[in-house]
Design a protein around this motif. Structure first.
Motif, PDB file in Angstrom:
ATOM      1  N   GLU A   6       0.853  -1.186   0.000  1.00 37.75           N
ATOM      2  CA  GLU A   6       0.000   0.000   0.000  1.00 37.75           C
ATOM      3  C   GLU A   6       0.895   1.245   0.000  1.00 37.75           C
ATOM      4  O   GLU A   6       2.043   1.202   0.443  1.00 37.75           O
ATOM      5  CB  GLU A   6      -0.905  -0.001   1.224  1.00 37.75           C
ATOM      6  CG  GLU A   6      -1.910  -1.151   1.277  1.00 37.75           C
ATOM      7  CD  GLU A   6      -2.959  -1.043   0.180  1.00 37.75           C
ATOM      8  OE1 GLU A   6      -3.228   0.095  -0.280  1.00 37.75           O
ATOM      9  OE2 GLU A   6      -3.499  -2.093  -0.223  1.00 37.75           O
ATOM     10  N   GLU A   7       0.361   2.358  -0.458  1.00 39.49           N
ATOM     11  CA  GLU A   7       1.171   3.564  -0.609  1.00 39.49           C
ATOM     12  C   GLU A   7       1.833   3.981   0.710  1.00 39.49           C
ATOM     13  O   GLU A   7       2.996   4.369   0.735  1.00 39.49           O
ATOM     14  CB  GLU A   7       0.307   4.708  -1.157  1.00 39.49           C
ATOM     15  CG  GLU A   7       1.038   6.042  -1.268  1.00 39.49           C
ATOM     16  CD  GLU A   7       2.307   5.981  -2.108  1.00 39.49           C
ATOM     17  OE1 GLU A   7       3.241   6.764  -1.821  1.00 39.49           O
ATOM     18  OE2 GLU A   7       2.362   5.157  -3.047  1.00 39.49           O
ATOM     19  N   GLN A   8       1.100   3.870   1.810  1.00 41.03           N
ATOM     20  CA  GLN A   8       1.669   4.261   3.095  1.00 41.03           C
ATOM     21  C   GLN A   8       2.837   3.365   3.467  1.00 41.03           C
ATOM     22  O   GLN A   8       3.873   3.831   3.958  1.00 41.03           O
ATOM     23  CB  GLN A   8       0.600   4.212   4.195  1.00 41.03           C
ATOM     24  CG  GLN A   8       1.119   4.615   5.578  1.00 41.03           C
ATOM     25  CD  GLN A   8       1.724   6.015   5.587  1.00 41.03           C
ATOM     26  OE1 GLN A   8       1.079   6.976   5.159  1.00 41.03           O
ATOM     27  NE2 GLN A   8       2.951   6.151   6.057  1.00 41.03           N
ATOM     28  N   ASP A   9       2.685   2.064   3.240  1.00 38.70           N
ATOM     29  CA  ASP A   9       3.779   1.135   3.544  1.00 38.70           C
ATOM     30  C   ASP A   9       4.979   1.369   2.632  1.00 38.70           C
ATOM     31  O   ASP A   9       6.129   1.240   3.065  1.00 38.70           O
ATOM     32  CB  ASP A   9       3.305  -0.316   3.417  1.00 38.70           C
ATOM     33  CG  ASP A   9       2.603  -0.814   4.666  1.00 38.70           C
ATOM     34  OD1 ASP A   9       2.913  -0.304   5.759  1.00 38.70           O
ATOM     35  OD2 ASP A   9       1.755  -1.706   4.551  1.00 38.70           O
ATOM     36  N   PHE A  10       4.716   1.708   1.373  1.00 37.07           N
ATOM     37  CA  PHE A  10       5.840   1.981   0.473  1.00 37.07           C
ATOM     38  C   PHE A  10       6.600   3.225   0.916  1.00 37.07           C
ATOM     39  O   PHE A  10       7.842   3.234   0.945  1.00 37.07           O
ATOM     40  CB  PHE A  10       5.357   2.153  -0.966  1.00 37.07           C
ATOM     41  CG  PHE A  10       6.469   2.406  -1.930  1.00 37.07           C
ATOM     42  CD1 PHE A  10       7.281   1.378  -2.380  1.00 37.07           C
ATOM     43  CD2 PHE A  10       6.742   3.700  -2.374  1.00 37.07           C
ATOM     44  CE1 PHE A  10       8.336   1.620  -3.254  1.00 37.07           C
ATOM     45  CE2 PHE A  10       7.800   3.948  -3.250  1.00 37.07           C
ATOM     46  CZ  PHE A  10       8.592   2.908  -3.685  1.00 37.07           C
TER      47      PHE A  10
END
Length: 382
Positions: free
Chosen positions: A144-148
């Motif tokens: 997910e974008e936050q994890d990336f």
């Protein structure tokens, strides 16, 4: 070979996309000069004669083709049909065109964007950074974008602080905790190696806590009967038991009665071999009591490789035979065959393996266990 229709292009492009994707990520400049030529295998005159309507329809399909790439046409001079223009190949002349033909245009765009963010955010790095980014793409592209964003921030911070000595939860990166790192540790380590040339996070890990039951309170009068301590502090305890009983599971440890000159420890499964470095334990009569399943015997085998004189308790064929009705199927048996078992232990191991049986140590009737706890040694497997 049957002539290739436009709707078959996607599968061929997808195979190339999957095979080349990592290479493209490692070298995006070269990716845009890569090419894929898909032979369309136009029909021979004999095939046209067999089904002229199908041949005409196929040619018309390629005239209407509006997908990515360039269709190359050639003249065919046939005795019965004259000179005809037929499509002979589709040329996809870049990674972007191949991805589009494969139906992966949005995925490739995301990969390219994230590759640039990684290289820019982590650079300049070592000469292996591009390869590290490419080799891990299947893991970071699904984040997910936050994890990336967290991944980039964590690797950058660790690269800038190679020996912080902090605990994971202390890292000043939003969204990072022990669980996040444990889920993504391999990915972080590989990227860090590409940035800095080594995989060491430079952080502290919480010590493994070992549960201890002082079954003879005179051995350590000032301590609680049951307590937990880091392994290093366990080794420093002023203990001199005659017998050290190591149990696979914690429940049995808490259920033990008072036992003369005995200390009991929770072995923590396959980490049991770490106890071999505890001096007072190695100097005592060490007894291991594990589950009656393939993993229990594998743990005993590992322990005995480090402490050859370890004896076992209730890991014998008589116990298996007496209490097999209390067992359950072992869900994921250990496939290795232990090499350091006594004859009795080997017989018990063969029984549980043959019957795919697990008898957890807590399942044994407690009076049966109490009658066989360490005493004169006659109850041990030899």
């Amino acid at each position: 070979m049957k002539w290739v229709p436009p709707d078959a292009v996607s599968a061929k492009a997808l195979a190339a996309y999957r095979n080349r994707r990592a290479r493209w990520i490692a070298d995006p400049v070269a990716a845009e000069s890569d090419a894929l030529s898909i032979a369309l295998h136009p029909p021979s005159e004999v095939r046209v004669a067999d089904d002229p309507d199908a041949a005409v329809a196929w040619v018309r399909e390629w005239h209407r083709y509006s997908g990515p790439g360039r269709v190359d046409w050639e003249s065919r001079r046939w005795r019965d049909f004259g000179t005809q223009q037929v499509p002979v190949r589709l040329v996809l002349s870049s990674a972007s065109e191949i991805a589009a033909a494969a139906g992966r245009a949005s995925e490739w765009a995301l990969l390219g964007m994230r590759q640039r963010r990684l290289v820019t955010g982590l650079g300049p790095g070592t000469p292996t950074l591009a390869a590290a980014v490419a080799s891990t793409h299947t893991r970071w592209m699904d984040l997910e974008e936050q994890d990336f964003a967290t991944l980039v921030a964590v690797v950058r911070w660790l690269a800038d602080h190679p020996a912080s000595g902090m605990f994971i939860r202390q890292l000043p990166v939003p969204g990072v905790d022990t669980k996040w790192v444990s889920r993504h540790r391999g990915l972080v380590e590989t990227l860090l190696d590409g940035v800095r040339g080594d995989r060491d996070l430079g952080v502290r890990s919480l010590p493994r806590m070992c549960e201890v039951a002082v079954c003879d309170r005179s051995l350590l009068p000032a301590a609680p009967r049951i307590f937990a301590t880091p392994l290093a502090e366990l080794a420093a305890l002023p203990l001199h038991p005659a017998i050290t009983l190591v149990l696979e599971n914690k429940e049995g440890l808490h259920a033990l009665p008072d036992l003369a000159s005995t200390v009991a420890l929770h072995g923590a499964g396959y980490s049991v071999h770490e106890l071999a470095d505890v001096p007072w334990l190695a100097a005592s009569d060490v007894v291991y009591w594990g589950d009656l399943d393939t993993h229990g015997f594998a743990i005993l085998d590992r322990f005995r490789r480090h402490l050859p004189n370890v004896r076992s308790l209730l890991m014998d064929p008589v116990t298996v035979e007496n209490w097999r009705h209390l067992g359950v199927p072992e869900p994921t048996p250990n496939s290795n065959v232990p090499e350091h078992l006594t004859e009795s232990e080997r017989a018990a191991f063969d029984l549980v393996r043959a019957e795919n049986l697990r008898i957890e140590q807590e399942r044994l009737p407690w009076p049966y266990v109490l009658d066989r706890l360490p005493g004169d040694g006659s109850q041990f497997s030899v």
